[in-house]
Design a protein around this motif. Structure first.
Motif, PDB file in Angstrom:
ATOM      1  N   THR A  38       0.834  -1.198   0.000  1.00  0.00           N
ATOM      2  CA  THR A  38       0.000   0.000   0.000  1.00  0.00           C
ATOM      3  C   THR A  38       0.868   1.247   0.000  1.00  0.00           C
ATOM      4  OG1 THR A  38      -1.752  -1.167   1.198  1.00  0.00           O
ATOM      5  CG2 THR A  38      -1.810   1.235   1.231  1.00  0.00           C
ATOM      6  N   ALA A  39       1.905   1.227   0.829  1.00  0.00           N
ATOM      7  CA  ALA A  39       2.809   2.377   0.881  1.00  0.00           C
ATOM      8  C   ALA A  39       3.577   2.537  -0.427  1.00  0.00           C
ATOM      9  CB  ALA A  39       3.783   2.217   2.051  1.00  0.00           C
ATOM     10  N   ILE A  40       3.984   1.427  -0.997  1.00  0.00           N
ATOM     11  CA  ILE A  40       4.797   1.513  -2.214  1.00  0.00           C
ATOM     12  C   ILE A  40       3.952   1.950  -3.407  1.00  0.00           C
ATOM     13  CG2 ILE A  40       4.639  -0.783  -3.296  1.00  0.00           C
ATOM     14  CD1 ILE A  40       7.628  -0.845  -3.396  1.00  0.00           C
ATOM     15  N   ASP A  41       2.649   1.619  -3.401  1.00  0.00           N
ATOM     16  CA  ASP A  41       1.786   2.108  -4.467  1.00  0.00           C
ATOM     17  C   ASP A  41       1.788   3.636  -4.493  1.00  0.00           C
ATOM     18  OD1 ASP A  41       1.125  -0.370  -5.367  1.00  0.00           O
ATOM     19  OD2 ASP A  41      -0.809  -0.483  -4.341  1.00  0.00           O
ATOM     20  N   ARG A  42       1.711   4.226  -3.327  1.00  0.00           N
ATOM     21  CA  ARG A  42       1.748   5.682  -3.246  1.00  0.00           C
ATOM     22  C   ARG A  42       3.141   6.210  -3.591  1.00  0.00           C
ATOM     23  NH1 ARG A  42      -2.209   8.208  -0.346  1.00  0.00           N
ATOM     24  NH2 ARG A  42      -0.705   9.755   0.405  1.00  0.00           N
ATOM     25  N   ALA A  43       4.180   5.508  -3.114  1.00  0.00           N
ATOM     26  CA  ALA A  43       5.543   5.966  -3.351  1.00  0.00           C
ATOM     27  C   ALA A  43       5.900   5.901  -4.836  1.00  0.00           C
ATOM     28  CB  ALA A  43       6.524   5.131  -2.537  1.00  0.00           C
ATOM     29  N   VAL A  44       5.488   4.833  -5.520  1.00  0.00           N
ATOM     30  CA  VAL A  44       5.757   4.718  -6.958  1.00  0.00           C
ATOM     31  C   VAL A  44       5.093   5.866  -7.700  1.00  0.00           C
ATOM     32  CG1 VAL A  44       5.264   3.360  -9.018  1.00  0.00           C
ATOM     33  CG2 VAL A  44       6.149   2.236  -6.983  1.00  0.00           C
ATOM     34  N   ALA A  45       3.832   6.133  -7.363  1.00  0.00           N
ATOM     35  CA  ALA A  45       3.119   7.223  -8.028  1.00  0.00           C
ATOM     36  C   ALA A  45       3.801   8.557  -7.757  1.00  0.00           C
ATOM     37  CB  ALA A  45       1.668   7.255  -7.557  1.00  0.00           C
ATOM     38  N   GLY A 238      -2.865  18.642  -7.002  1.00  0.00           N
ATOM     39  CA  GLY A 238      -4.140  17.989  -6.748  1.00  0.00           C
ATOM     40  C   GLY A 238      -4.563  17.061  -7.859  1.00  0.00           C
ATOM     41  N   ALA A 239      -4.183  17.384  -9.105  1.00  0.00           N
ATOM     42  CA  ALA A 239      -4.580  16.544 -10.236  1.00  0.00           C
ATOM     43  C   ALA A 239      -3.875  15.206 -10.217  1.00  0.00           C
ATOM     44  CB  ALA A 239      -4.288  17.264 -11.546  1.00  0.00           C
ATOM     45  N   LEU A 240      -2.647  15.189  -9.705  1.00  0.00           N
ATOM     46  CA  LEU A 240      -1.851  13.965  -9.701  1.00  0.00           C
ATOM     47  C   LEU A 240      -1.738  13.385  -8.297  1.00  0.00           C
ATOM     48  CD1 LEU A 240       0.928  15.116 -12.183  1.00  0.00           C
ATOM     49  CD2 LEU A 240      -0.954  13.561 -12.658  1.00  0.00           C
ATOM     50  N   ASP A 241      -2.816  13.451  -7.561  1.00  0.00           N
ATOM     51  CA  ASP A 241      -2.875  12.837  -6.237  1.00  0.00           C
ATOM     52  C   ASP A 241      -2.741  11.328  -6.392  1.00  0.00           C
ATOM     53  OD1 ASP A 241      -3.535  11.777  -3.779  1.00  0.00           O
ATOM     54  OD2 ASP A 241      -5.045  13.293  -3.345  1.00  0.00           O
ATOM     55  N   PRO A 242      -1.768  10.684  -5.724  1.00  0.00           N
ATOM     56  CA  PRO A 242      -1.589   9.228  -5.897  1.00  0.00           C
ATOM     57  C   PRO A 242      -2.831   8.410  -5.595  1.00  0.00           C
ATOM     58  CG  PRO A 242       0.303  10.180  -4.759  1.00  0.00           C
ATOM     59  CD  PRO A 242      -0.721  11.262  -4.851  1.00  0.00           C
ATOM     60  N   PRO A 273      -1.533   9.642 -19.908  1.00  0.00           N
ATOM     61  CA  PRO A 273      -1.770   8.186 -19.856  1.00  0.00           C
ATOM     62  C   PRO A 273      -0.486   7.371 -19.848  1.00  0.00           C
ATOM     63  CG  PRO A 273      -3.323   9.211 -21.376  1.00  0.00           C
ATOM     64  CD  PRO A 273      -2.318  10.271 -20.996  1.00  0.00           C
ATOM     65  N   ALA A 274       0.550   7.847 -20.557  1.00  0.00           N
ATOM     66  CA  ALA A 274       1.826   7.125 -20.531  1.00  0.00           C
ATOM     67  C   ALA A 274       2.426   7.153 -19.132  1.00  0.00           C
ATOM     68  CB  ALA A 274       2.798   7.746 -21.535  1.00  0.00           C
ATOM     69  N   LEU A 275       2.309   8.282 -18.448  1.00  0.00           N
ATOM     70  CA  LEU A 275       2.774   8.375 -17.062  1.00  0.00           C
ATOM     71  C   LEU A 275       1.982   7.427 -16.173  1.00  0.00           C
ATOM     72  CD1 LEU A 275       4.336   9.699 -14.717  1.00  0.00           C
ATOM     73  CD2 LEU A 275       2.602  11.504 -14.716  1.00  0.00           C
ATOM     74  N   LEU A 276       0.667   7.387 -16.354  1.00  0.00           N
ATOM     75  CA  LEU A 276      -0.170   6.495 -15.551  1.00  0.00           C
ATOM     76  C   LEU A 276       0.156   5.035 -15.839  1.00  0.00           C
ATOM     77  CD1 LEU A 276      -3.622   8.333 -15.800  1.00  0.00           C
ATOM     78  CD2 LEU A 276      -1.873   8.516 -14.028  1.00  0.00           C
ATOM     79  N   GLY A 860       8.957   0.941  -9.313  1.00  0.00           N
ATOM     80  CA  GLY A 860       8.523  -0.161  -8.473  1.00  0.00           C
ATOM     81  C   GLY A 860       9.600  -1.160  -8.102  1.00  0.00           C
ATOM     82  N   PRO A 861      10.424  -1.636  -9.051  1.00  0.00           N
ATOM     83  CA  PRO A 861      11.439  -2.637  -8.693  1.00  0.00           C
ATOM     84  C   PRO A 861      12.393  -2.152  -7.610  1.00  0.00           C
ATOM     85  CG  PRO A 861      11.162  -2.557 -11.069  1.00  0.00           C
ATOM     86  CD  PRO A 861      10.359  -1.423 -10.520  1.00  0.00           C
TER      87      PRO A 861
END
Length: 995
Positions: A38-45, A238-242, A273-276, A860-861
């Motif tokens: 959960t933490a890494i999902d936010r950290a990657v974003a 605000g637009a790129l809130d993880p 979209p490429a960033l996402l 992520g890796p």
């Protein structure tokens, strides 16, 4: 009954605390994995957003509108509702149309631009910014070039482009007199405010573009034709809130769908979209890598509980025998047997839920500052399963004592070997084989049983090592006893005859193996990121240049760095269609100083000399007036040959294909003025073409002189004609005979032999089939391989490398270079961009290996491997706790045995050796065996781990850790466990009754 169980817990509180800690580890590991994900999902974003390019944080909506014609042009208000669904974006409106009147000629047009809040993003060099109607501001460089100053009046007109009778910009509206209010400069043309409109693009032969800015009223009231409209959306924090990236993706899709519904004239362009997608890919990789060590950590904790409870139960056999002897009912006997362990495990499980989350919070706060932790109970979803697994391990460890008769319980066991244990070990080994087999069959997919492969392989090897230990220790102890070394013999027999010694050794091996496997992953991934950043970029810094001629690129770089200390020009061959390797052309004179050179490759100096051997000087002309004296014969009517000459400026003014027209029978002089040759040109070749797609082309021409120079036309050996005819030396000059029955769709070329031919080339990934590559001009180019390279910097392990200048001499087109770049090393001066700009190059992007390394470290890796570090440390702590528990349970019997031996005359030094070195010896063997087990597990499964960054270049990434790193980890683990083992031995020695 409960009070009795609690009394038992209090009496053996040391063992209870240890068992609770082991249970805490098991549950904490189960909680830490989802919490860390959960933490890494936010950290990657957050990391990808922070390191993204401006284009990946913006969008642009474009359309075309002609106010003179009611063409149903798109109205941006139609997409207003969709824009509202994109909270956190700020929008900038812009529009432009072409104008003429600023320049003295109409070969090129300028752009009249209205852009919202433009004055806040311009640096006014002279005069002022826009205030009233009829005000404009022009670029400072444009003003200097055209002799304009603030306060001047100019007459500008909307323009349209026509190609007939010649390419030109013509008036497309009524002229209007406007006042130059001021001149401006732009500090950062790449600022996200300017979007992707190319306002400041440099065009070959034209120079830097500086649009004319004006206000909304002036822009709209000036008579003009079609207008380019745009809305640039700039994403704020605000637009790129993880936590809201899914909503952002859905809103973007809705916006694109709305634009499609409005019509084809409205386009939405965005790299968001490429960033996402990159964020999603990094998250998916992390969700594969974290469980790789989370699973063995949980299994190791359960194994530790199994071993700890088994050790504790062995020490309680007399108690359990008394309970059985009293004839208590089976449930009472079971409750008294497992109640003590159950209470400790449940207490540890509850504490583990909190400890696992707090541990991840601490790691996230230290490693991902400012990212935050998502609140909720999701991280506890695996805690009940881990607690049940711990309880099952405890019950399984006491299964024999729960059903054994009194006589068996009163008998002291001397060996741990059992047929059921062998069967269990065999099952684990079989599962390890199956899991590795699934990895192989699925091509490395970490799903299903394949996800358990690292854990099962290390556990299986640890169990096998444990089974191999006892015979070896027994043999050693027997040999020591026969040799009269009583201390080592007693220590050896203690291990070989102690119930559970085999599994204790297996556990220690497994803990070291987990730590070793984590070390392998961290070290290999870290070095892989360095390779990706350095070899993947190609040099310390790579500047992508706006389209520019190859000769101009070479000249500009050599002017900025004449000694070749820090800069190198590079471009791509036109062979990126997948049928042959990607090709890179570089100024090989700088190959030893600028690019990052791959390990294992031949020395850069040798490769440079092979790619650029000595060659004759190229034929040149000294001025812009090109005159060719030639005699033609054998020309067939309707199949007249045309003469073209390809030239390149010696000072970077450009390249051109000069058309001299049809050849006339007899001797004639053909003239043409070539401005690019004002300071001299190199002749790339002569082309003979025919008018139309005719066949059966024949003819002959003798070139007598070029711009009054005839010396280099007197020797046919200095020229080559690969196809469509032949050349020879004539008294007048160079004779060219064309004979092509199939026609000349691409012309017949005669080129100077001023380069090695075939062209030397270095290949990575083996030579391609055949001896041809597609050259810089898109035509086949004969090549010969001179070196095998492990990798070509920037392009990867399947590519080719040639010298840029030689490849340019072979090229006959007059087109800009494909992906022109300037490579820089770490010694490049701080103002290198300004120096290159002064030479006429415009930098499109600036990529640094350090920046790429930082981006890779936020993917992520890389982020997931921090959990591997955590898991390795927890595994070693598990081993230390079990070692303490085993020594505590074993202490009473060993004190009894050694005290009796002391009474019978055992010397104290001998007793000390027997007590102090039993477990340290076990730890020493386990540390070495565990690291070998880690390497074996790594060899079997590491190839399936996605350790590289998202979309990696095909590079030779490291696959094995460094020996010193593994040795250092082994020493650290050994020191920790040996310290614990020595402490237990000292405690045992103090308890032995002196003689």
């Amino acid at each position: 009954m409960m009070s009795l169980v609690l009394a038992m817990v209090w009496t053996r509180r040391g063992q209870a605390v240890t068992l609770a800690l082991l249970s805490l580890f098991a549950v904490a590991a189960a909680v830490a994995s989802p919490a860390y994900l959960t933490a890494i999902d936010r950290a990657v974003a957050a990391g990808q957003i922070e390191t993204s390019t401006p284009g990946e944080r913006s969008l642009v909506i474009t359309g075309m509108q002609d106010a003179r014609v009611d063409s149903g042009a798109p109205d941006f208000t139609d997409v207003g509702a969709a824009l509202i669904e994109l909270p956190g974006f700020t929008y900038v409106y812009g529009s432009s149309y072409p104008i003429i009147g600023l320049r003295p000629d109409n070969d090129n047009a300028d752009r009249m631009v209205f852009r919202q809040d433009v004055c806040a993003h311009l640096r006014i060099v002279s005069g002022r910014c826009l205030v009233g109607e009829d005000d404009i501001v022009v670029g400072a460089a444009t003003a200097r070039r055209l002799g304009l100053t603030a306060g001047d009046q100019v007459s500008l007109t909307s323009a349209a482009y026509v190609e007939i009778p010649q390419p030109l910009w013509v008036k497309d509206g009524d002229p209007r007199r406007l006042v130059i209010a001021g001149t401006y400069a732009v500090e950062d043309p790449e600022d996200v405010y300017w979007g992707t409109h190319g306002y400041f693009t440099t065009l070959p032969g034209v120079g830097a573009s500086e649009p004319v800015f004006t206000g909304a009223t002036t822009f709209s009231t000036m008579d003009h034709g079609p207008t380019d409209l745009s809305i640039d959306g700039l994403a704020g924090p605000g637009a790129l809130d993880p936590d809201r990236l899914g909503e952002l993706r859905a809103a973007l899709l809705a916006l694109i769908r709305k634009a499609t519904e409005i019509g084809p004239d409205l386009q939405v362009n965005t790299a968001v979209p490429a960033l996402l997608d990159r964020i999603d890919s990094g998250r998916a990789t992390a969700h594969l890598l974290v469980p790789v060590l989370a699973v063995p950590l949980v299994l190791l904790a359960c194994f530790s509980i199994f071993l700890a409870v088994g050790y504790g139960t062995e020490g309680r056999r007399p108690e359990l025998a008394i309970v059985a002897l009293r004839g208590t009912r089976w449930w009472t006997r079971w409750w008294l047997a497992i109640g003590e362990s159950l209470a400790a495990i449940l207490a540890g499980a509850v504490a583990g839920c909190l400890a696992g989350q707090l541990m991840v919070n601490a790691v996230a706060a230290a490693r991902f500052p400012g990212v935050g932790i998502e609140e909720g109970w999701a991280s506890l979803r695996y805690a009940p399963y881990a607690a049940l697994a711990a309880l099952a391990a405890a019950v399984l460890a006491q299964r024999r004592q729960l059903v054994s008769p009194v006589a068996t319980l009163l008998r002291r066991p001397v060996t741990a070997g059992r047929h059921r244990a062998i069967t269990l070990d065999a099952v684990i080994v079989l599962l390890a084989v199956v899991s590795v087999g699934q990895l192989v069959i699925t091509g490395g997919s970490l799903t299903g049983v394949g996800l358990l492969a690292p854990a099962l392989v290390m556990l299986a090897l640890a169990l096998l090592a444990g089974r191999a230990l006892l015979p070896l220790v027994t043999r050693y102890a027997s040999g020591a006893l026969a040799a009269g070394r009583l201390g080592p013999a007693l220590a050896g027999f203690q291990l070989s005859r102690r119930p559970g010694a085999q599994r204790l050794f297996a556990l220690l091996v497994a803990t070291v193996a987990v730590a070793g496997y984590a070390t392998c992953a961290i070290d290999v991934a870290a070095r892989g990121r360095v390779v990706q950043a350095e070899l993947g970029v190609g040099a310390s810094r790579v500047l992508e240049v706006e389209p520019v001629y190859r000769s101009r690129l070479l000249h500009a770089v050599r002017q900025v760095d004449p000694e070749g200390r820090f800069a190198m020009a590079a471009a791509r061959l036109r062979n990126s269609d997948g049928r042959e390797p990607l090709g890179l052309a570089v100024d090989s004179t700088r190959l030893t100083t600028v690019p990052t050179w791959p390990d294992g490759a031949p020395p850069a100096g040798e490769v440079a000399r092979a790619l650029r051997p000595e060659a004759p000087a190229a034929p040149t002309i000294g001025g812009p007036d090109l005159r060719i004296k030639a005699t033609a014969g054998g020309i067939v009517k309707g199949k007249e040959l045309r003469l073209n000459v390809s030239v390149s400026s010696l000072t970077g003014l450009g390249e051109t294909l000069v058309a001299l027209g049809d050849l006339r029978p007899g001797e004639w002089t053909y003239k043409q003025r070539v401005d690019a040759c004002d300071q001299g040109c190199r002749v790339n070749g002569f082309q003979l073409q025919v008018n139309g797609n005719v066949v059966g082309v024949t003819g002959e021409v003798t070139l007598e002189s070029v711009s009054s120079d005839s010396a280099w036309l007197k020797d046919a050996n200095r020229w080559r004609m690969p196809r469509h005819g032949r050349i020879s030396t004539a008294p007048e000059g160079l004779r060219i005979e064309v004979d092509e029955p199939g026609g000349l769709p691409d012309g017949a070329w005669v080129q100077p032999a001023d380069t090695p031919y075939p062209l030397p080339v270095g290949f990575a990934g083996g030579d391609p089939s055949g001896d041809m590559l597609t050259g810089l001009d898109g035509r086949p180019m004969a090549v010969t391989g001179v070196f095998d390279l492990p990798v070509v910097p920037r392009l990867g392990g399947h590519a080719s490398l040639v010298d840029l200048e030689y490849a340019d001499r072979l090229a006959t087109d007059a087109a800009p270079a494909l992906l022109p770049e300037v490579w820089l090393n770490s010694h490049a001066p701080a103002d290198v961009v300004e120096r290159l700009t002064a030479q006429g190059l415009t930098i499109r992007s600036d990529t640094r290996s350090a920046q790429v390394l930082r981006q890779l470290a936020e993917q992520g890796p890389a982020l997931s491997l921090w959990f591997h570090l955590l898991a390795g440390g927890l595994a070693v702590l598990l081993g230390a706790f079990v070692l303490v528990l085993a020594a505590a349970v074993d202490r009473a019997r060993r004190v009894e045995d050694l005290s009796a031996l002391r009474v019978q005359g055992l010397r104290r030094p001998t007793m000390s050796r027997a007590t102090l070195w039993t477990y340290p010896a076990l730890v020493g063997i386990a540390a070495v065996t565990g690291m070998l087990t880690a390497l074996a597990g790594w060899a079997a499964t590491a190839w399936a781990l996605p350790l590289a960054g998202v979309d990696p270049v095909d590079l030779p990434l490291p696959s094995w850790p460094r020996v010193l790193v593994l040795a250092g980890t082994t020493v650290l683990v050994l020191l920790l466990l040996a310290t614990v083992a020595l402490a237990t031995g000292r405690d045992l020695r103090r308890r032995i009754t002196p003689s």
